[in-house]
Design an enzyme around this catalytic site. Structure first.
Site, short mmCIF file in Angstrom:
data_model
loop_
_atom_site.label_atom_id
_atom_site.label_comp_id
_atom_site.label_asym_id
_atom_site.label_seq_id
_atom_site.Cartn_x
_atom_site.Cartn_y
_atom_site.Cartn_z
N ASP A 1 28.74 -52.58 -24.27
CA ASP A 1 28.55 -51.36 -24.90
C ASP A 1 26.90 -51.47 -25.22
OD1 ASP A 1 28.79 -49.21 -26.40
OD2 ASP A 1 29.36 -50.36 -28.27
N GLU B 1 22.19 -49.16 -23.07
CA GLU B 1 21.52 -48.19 -22.40
C GLU B 1 20.03 -48.72 -22.16
OE1 GLU B 1 23.23 -47.59 -25.21
OE2 GLU B 1 24.85 -46.55 -23.95
N ASP C 1 30.72 -42.13 -27.59
CA ASP C 1 31.21 -41.85 -28.93
C ASP C 1 31.51 -40.38 -29.15
OD1 ASP C 1 30.86 -44.35 -29.42
OD2 ASP C 1 29.12 -44.41 -30.43
C1 GLC Z 1 29.46 -47.91 -30.21
C2 GLC Z 1 30.42 -47.73 -29.19
C3 GLC Z 1 31.92 -47.47 -29.91
C4 GLC Z 1 31.97 -49.11 -30.64
C5 GLC Z 1 30.92 -49.00 -31.52
C6 GLC Z 1 30.95 -50.69 -32.33
O1 GLC Z 1 29.19 -46.95 -30.91
O2 GLC Z 1 30.17 -46.67 -28.51
O3 GLC Z 1 32.72 -47.60 -28.94
O4 GLC Z 1 33.30 -49.06 -31.29
O5 GLC Z 1 29.79 -49.26 -31.08
O6 GLC Z 1 30.96 -51.70 -31.28
#
Ligand code: GLC
Length: 867
Positions: free
Chosen positions: A441, A444, A527
């Site tokens: 995650d 980017e 998200d």
């Molecule tokens: C980002 C991710 C989400 C995750 C959050 C905390 O927003 O896209 O899926 O729950 O980080 O890690």
């Protein structure tokens, strides 16, 4: 605060900010007049008379060419972050060449390329001379100076980029481009590709998303077979203008590279041109490995399930509610102070013990790993990365630090093979505890000041363009590598897992992707929000991602930001159950949204959706195999198989799952009907067996516990028993549901199976069974179950053929006189008796034939004789 100053970067350029709106307006230098300076094999070189820039045109396959623009002094294009197949691995093809003083014509088996030299322009044709695409007469290929503009954070000041302009053909539609919002067809849009964490809720105004795939497919009104694809192979900022600025022009360009640009051109061919182009595109950029079987099941996530007692009770609840589930996910709070590869000592004091217990109940565990490594001199991963020089640096050689969850963090330089290898090794800390899959995650990569408000980090920030990567001797500015950062993180992860657990299949999920990511990870769309509009948006987004080579795709079921409600969660779960990747996930501080969260009747409806997914596992497994061998997405727009029916080109709220299932999810609150389009052919309603003929717009009833779902007549749909998790029991009996068309016909399908966990399938340990039927109206239906290919044989004693005859249950119908198995009569049984033999369920015009399987797996023929 001293940490807030990022070393080595001017204060105003600390973060590369996301800047919506107009892209930089470059000054343009056309390549101009050129000369043909020779060819070596299938590579042709042209040199600009004034610029001295060169164009190299390489024909790689009958329908694939690469165009490299190389400014003076550049011998080779920069290495690709996407391409899997080197030039010398393509089989040789023969070309026919015609040269004149003004032009060169190259005839390849599936396309003809015409090169005009005065000025330099390229045109691509079908073999019989129909135009596919040509450079614009006024502006072709050339260098473009990047104008800094008022806030040019994502463009290197004064640098040279490059661009190419082509003439838009009438009626062109553009699909692909990976993960974007808006309509599926991007004609008339202009946009940048630059991976960021966009502010929610995502919508038409969202100018960029987490992933960039600069690949598109063009389809033309009235000429569906004049299709082509184009892949701009650059991980820098790229821009596409699809008739927005000038209605008759298509322009694409890169914002870095000193005037270099590389693109690939794919000529479509055959009756399903999208399939042929995706096959070629994934031959170039790689195909997905088969995922482990558990990854095809239902996944449950939340930010965050902690401490361990919550995870234990979650597991118990799934089983107690009989809600099928294969994986429980741990979000950032399992870590110790958000340090990657650690466990929180109080929240998860015994991770191994916990995971052992979960495994025993049939759950797999996936943990999140973010790229930002906490700046903490006492933390081993940080120490090692510093010592070995694996982190990205500022131009003056200091380690770059930026804020993420753990506060200030360093970023591994995933452009470097050694850094990727080191990162991969770190996963031993998780795998040793029994972790099964990894979730990448924030890659980017995203900077966030959420836990460091004093830094004032704007939303959408990423590394500054001058941050340095050291992929090769010469350093690479982040600007030129940005869109591949997340992809190379998932590569590091996937390859690390492969080394740590060889001969096993691996599951990695990533938020940020680039062309080629299908080789390493599945993708989810980040998200989203708990909005009906986002339930709808899931369809065009996942469809375009599939058309961009990433077949294993899904969205946060139920929505991430905000609180969902009972009906929305129920409808979303219906769509989710048919997405390639099926995971319920939500943000912290939102209402709980586990499948039972809203009680009845919602809970039973969601269970029905999940049971459908588990029953469809044999079908899904076969589709994953198809994706892994041909690049075809699981989730396909209607036009994938019906390109000649232009009505399908505009439909983005329905989809095909493989060739045989058509889903039209309900995405409006309070609806109990769904209007939908059936493409040409005969379709059976999955829930009732009722037949309808396309092309037609129809309206179906869609009660809260049913997703509108159709089966193509002529299809064999393989179904397994309902299971609570994918390894609960063997697929026994296997049900083959054959939907016999009303008219005389013959058709064939296949089922792919293997052990679901190892890579032995690569050495032939699979079971690929072909099925075919011939239907002579009204007399005989002959079905052949072929002897399987491959050395693997599933554990199975019975096979149940569920034959749906094309007679409405309400009307007088032909009745079955006899059923023969390999020529010998089978016994007829009462309608409810599941024993070996055949039985009729006349209320539904179904005949069920149950046969015993033996060790031989020989070919079998089943004949139904009707009167
Ligand atoms: C980002 C991710 C989400 C995750 C959050 C905390 O927003 O896209 O899926 O729950 O980080 O890690």
């Amino acid at each position: 605060m001293s940490e807030a100053r990022l070393p080595g970067l001017p204060e105003e350029e600390r973060f590369a900010l996301a800047r919506p709106g107009a892209a930089p307006q470059p000054a343009f230098i056309d390549l101009g007049h050129a000369t043909f300076t020779g060819h070596e094999g299938n590579r042709f070189t042209f040199t600009g008379a004034e610029s001295r820039a060169r164009v190299r045109l390489t024909i790689l396959a009958p329908d694939l060419a690469r165009v490299d623009l190389l400014p003076e002094g550049y011998a080779e294009p920069a290495p690709s972050w996407a391409v899997a197949q080197p030039d010398d691995a393509w089989p040789a093809i023969s070309l026919e060449i015609t040269e004149t003083p003004e032009s060169l014509t190259i005839r390849a088996p599936a396309m003809t390329i015409h090169v005009s030299l005065q000025p330099f322009r390229l045109a691509f044709y079908t073999p019989d001379g129909a135009l596919l695409s040509m450079d614009d007469a006024d502006a072709g290929l050339g260098m473009a100076r990047q104008n800094p503009g008022p806030a040019p954070y994502i463009v290197q000041r004064g640098a040279w980029g490059a661009r190419c302009t082509k003439t838009l053909q009438p009626g062109e539609h553009f699909f692909g481009f990976g993960e974007r919002t808006e309509r599926m067809n991007k004609r008339g849009s202009r946009f940048l590709l630059w991976n960021i964490d966009p502010h929610g809720p995502h919508g038409d105004q969202t100018w960029a998303m987490y992933s960039s795939i600069p690949f598109f497919l063009s389809l033309r009104d009235q000429h569906p077979t004049l299709a082509y694809g184009l892949f701009l192979d650059s991980a820098a900022l790229t821009e596409f203008d699809l008739g927005a600025t000038h209605p008759a022009r298509l322009t694409f360009g890169v914002g870095a590279g000193n005037g270099a640009l590389t693109y690939y051109f794919f000529a479509g061919s055959g009756p399903e041109p999208l399939a042929s182009m995706l096959a070629r595109y994934t031959e170039l950029t790689g195909r997905m490995p088969l995922p482990p079987r558990w990854a095809l099941g239902n996944h449950q996530c939340r930010w965050s399930y902690f401490p361990d007692t919550w995870v234990r009770s979650l597991a118990r609840e799934f089983r107690a509610h009989q809600m099928p589930c294969d994986a429980l996910w741990l979000d950032i709070d399992y870590m110790d102070g958000y340090r990657d590869f650690t466990w929180h000592p109080h929240r998860f004091p015994d991770p191994q013990g916990l995971i052992d217990e979960l495994h025993a109940q049939g759950f797999h565990v996936v943990t999140i790993v973010d790229p930002g490594v906490k700046q903490d001199p006492t933390y081993q991963v940080y120490q090692q990365g510093l010592r070995s020089g694996y982190f990205c640096t500022t131009p003056d050689g200091e380690v770059f630090h930026g804020p993420v969850w753990p506060g200030m963090a360093a970023f591994p330089d995933f452009s470097r093979a050694e850094a990727r290898q080191w990162w991969g090794e770190q996963h031993a800390a998780l795998l040793d505890m029994g972790v099964d899959g990894i979730w990448n995650d924030m890659n980017e990569p995203t900077l966030t000041g959420r836990f460091a408000p004093e830094l004032d980090v704007p939303w959408g920030s990423t590394l500054a363009p001058q941050v340095q990567h050291s992929a090769s001797e010469a350093t690479l500015p982040h600007l030129a590598f940005h869109n591949a950062y997340g992809a190379m993180m998932s590569r590091a992860t996937y390859e690390g897992l492969e080394r740590l657990r060889p001969n096993e299949r691996h599951f990695v999920l990533t938020r940020s992707a680039f062309a080629g990511t299908q080789r390493y990870a599945a993708l989810w769309t980040g998200d989203n929000s708990s909005l009906w509009e986002h339930l709808r948006l899931a369809m065009p987004m996942c469809l375009n991602i599939g058309l961009s080579g990433i077949a294993f795709v899904g969205v946060d079921v139920g929505g991430f930001w905000g609180s969902t409600d009972a009906e929305l969660l129920t409808r979303w779960s219906q769509l989710g159950a048919l997405l390639p990747f099926c995971r319920n996930h939500s943000s912290a501080n939102t209402r709980r949204q586990e499948p039972w969260a809203f009680g009845e009747p919602y809970e039973s409806s969601i269970r029905r959706s999940l049971e459908l997914r588990y029953r469809l596992l044999p079908y899904l497994t076969t589709l994953f195999h198809e994706a892994a061998t041909t690049g075809a997405p699981l989730m396909r727009p209607l036009f994938w198989h019906h390109v000649s029916d232009q009505t399908t080109w505009e439909i983005e709220d329905q989809f095909l799952l493989g060739r045989d299932l058509l889903a039209a999810p309900v995405y409006q609150s309070g609806s109990s009907n769904r209007r939908l389009y059936l493409p040409p052919g005969e379709w059976a309603y999955f829930w009732s067996g009722e037949r309808l003929n396309g092309p037609a717009w129809v309206e179906v009833r869609a009660p809260l516990d049913e997703i509108p779902l159709f089966v193509r007549a002529g299809a064999f749909v393989p179904l397994g028993p309902v299971m609570q998790h994918t390894a609960e029991r063997p697929t026994d009996p296997l049900t083959l549901a054959l939907y016999v068309p009303a008219t005389e016909s013959a058709d064939a399908s296949a089922l792919y199976e293997d052990d679901g966990t190892t890579t032995d399938y690569r050495n032939g340990a699979f079971c690929l069974t072909g099925y075919r039927y011939t239907w002579n109206v009204p007399g005989t239906l002959s079905i052949t179950l072929e002897a399987p290919q491959g050395t693997y044989r599933p554990q199975r004693q019975r096979l149940q053929l569920e034959i749906h005859l094309p007679f409405p249950a309400s009307q007088p119908q032909s009745s079955v006189q006899r059923v023969l198995l390999n020529g010998a009569a089978l016994a007829e049984r009462p309608a409810r008796d599941p024993g070996i033999g055949w039985r009729a369920r006349t209320t539904r015009s179904e005949v069920i034939v149950t046969i015993a399987l033996d060790e031989t797996w020989e070919e079998r023929t089943i004949e139904l004789l009707l009167d």
